[in-house]
Scaffold this active site. Structure first.
Site, PDB file in Angstrom:
ATOM      1  N   ASP A 144       0.824  -1.221   0.000  1.00  0.00           N
ATOM      2  CA  ASP A 144       0.000   0.000   0.000  1.00  0.00           C
ATOM      3  C   ASP A 144       0.852   1.261   0.000  1.00  0.00           C
ATOM      4  OD1 ASP A 144      -2.210  -1.633   0.200  1.00  0.00           O
ATOM      5  OD2 ASP A 144      -2.442  -1.399   2.372  1.00  0.00           O
ATOM      6  N   TYR A 199       5.820  -9.939   6.960  1.00  0.00           N
ATOM      7  CA  TYR A 199       5.896  -8.483   7.093  1.00  0.00           C
ATOM      8  C   TYR A 199       6.444  -8.135   8.466  1.00  0.00           C
ATOM      9  CZ  TYR A 199       2.979  -7.449   2.960  1.00  0.00           C
ATOM     10  OH  TYR A 199       2.498  -7.319   1.680  1.00  0.00           O
TER      11      TYR A 199
END
EC number: 5.4.99.12
Length: 375
Positions: free
Chosen positions: A91, A146
């Site tokens: 994002d 992540y």
């Protein structure tokens, strides 16, 4: 003298023709590139052809691929022509230390050096490997890891702790954070952790393999900690909301029971932590490696040799960006100020009413406070 000038001109023309010939002769091959980038100032990874005001990482990458001679210009305009696929669509503002893209390129000499020469320093190609012709980095990926780097004052209790940079995380609070993060392990319905997915949408079910917060450390007088999460795949904003909800619980805005409630069918107000600290650390290709990694033709998609380069890039571009932006823009501190406006209880009343009605028809699963239903 005139002849000398003419010879030079003919030589440079010949060099250009040679380069063109080399490009035509260079076979197109399916490869993967290992990428690292700092996402600040970019509207995510994925290119949006036609909306040039929103710059993405792929805009810069495609431009470098064309300029270095790896792909013809028309492949840059239509990325399907080079079978381009990114492993994860990060994002806006999100960085990566181990993003993987797959594509067909001309395997020119010194290919990595040439691509990097046309990229800004905060985007680097750190590795390249040949893969099978049908390889697709998104579909062949088994899992993604992540990390989320945050100042530890995010975990300071709203009523009785220092809220700002002087805060230091104690052992007891870290243990509580890890107990809550561990609740996410297994398969859950994460429809409340993304937008545009209903509770009955099968794709809202996601499998989380591990999630924990590491030991805190101090940088520039501010204490930080890094949360790691490994999952099969993640939906838009899912990780930021998973972390946002745990912060809300630890700070004392929401009860622990909200985690379990958020996996149920009702709508729960889940706050979304800032994008700044999120980094795509690593993508995993375990099934592909088992099948093709040692077939004599292809290498396993592991990057042990590149680990040092990845670590250096993080220290040089990713961590300083997160630390400096936090200091200057106070993204976490400002976001924490919005937590009191979230309504963490509204649907609890509705849930009790619904439960009374549904108890007659179906008995819900028993709760152990963590909802552990790992695969």
């Amino acid at each position: 003298e005139e002849n000398g000038h003419q010879n030079k001109r003919l030589k440079s023309d010949a060099d250009e023709e040679d380069a063109e010939d080399q490009n035509k002769k260079s076979p197109k091959r399916k490869i993967v590139l290992l990428m690292a980038y700092s996402g600040k100032g970019y509207h995510g990874m994925q290119r949006n052809v036609g909306s040039s005001q929103f710059k993405t990482i792929e805009d810069d990458l495609v431009s470098a691929l064309v300029q270095s001679g790896c792909i013809p210009e028309n492949h840059g305009e239509d990325m399907k022509k080079m079978s381009f696929q990114r492993c994860a669509r990060t994002d806006k503002g999100v960085s990566a230390a181990g993003q993987i893209v797959s594509l067909k390129v001309r395997l020119i000499d010194d290919i990595l050096e040439k691509i990097n020469n046309h990229l800004p320093s905060h985007i680097r190609i750190l590795g390249l490997k040949r893969v099978t012709g049908g390889f697709n980095s998104k579909n062949k990926c088994d899992a993604r890891t992540y990390s989320y780097m945050l100042p530890t004052f995010a975990f300071a209790h709203k009523d009785h702790d220092v809220q700002e940079e002087l805060y230091r995380l104690d052992r007891e609070t870290l243990e509580r954070v890890n107990k809550l993060l561990a609740c996410y392990k297994g398969t859950h319905n994460f429809h409340n952790f993304t937008s545009q997915k209903g509770p009955r949408d099968p794709s809202a079910k996601r499998y989380i393999m591990e999630m924990y917060c590491g030991e805190p450390f101090v940088r520039e007088n501010m204490e930080f900690a890094v949360i790691k999460v490994k999952g099969q795949s993640f939906m838009m904003h899912q990780i930021r909301k998973m972390i946002g909800l745990v912060i809300a619980v630890v700070k004392g805005y929401a009860a622990e029971s909200i985690l379990e409630r958020s996996w149920g069918e009702e709508k729960v107000d889940v706050p979304k932590a800032p994008g700044l600290g999120l980094v795509l650390e690593k993508v995993h290709f375990e099934k592909y490696n088992r099948r093709f990694g040692n077939d004599g033709l292809h290498e396993p998609l592991e990057w042990t040799e590149e680990e040092e380069k990845i670590a250096v890039f993080k220290e040089q571009y990713i961590y300083p960006t997160i630390i400096n932006t936090e200091r200057e823009e106070k993204s976490m501190a400002n976001w924490l100020n919005t937590l009191p406006i979230h309504d963490f209880n509204s649907s609890a009343v509705e849930m009790q009413t619904n439960n009374k009605n549904s108890k007659k028809s179906s008995d819900p699963e028993g709760s152990d406070g963590c909802g552990d239903d790992s695969d």
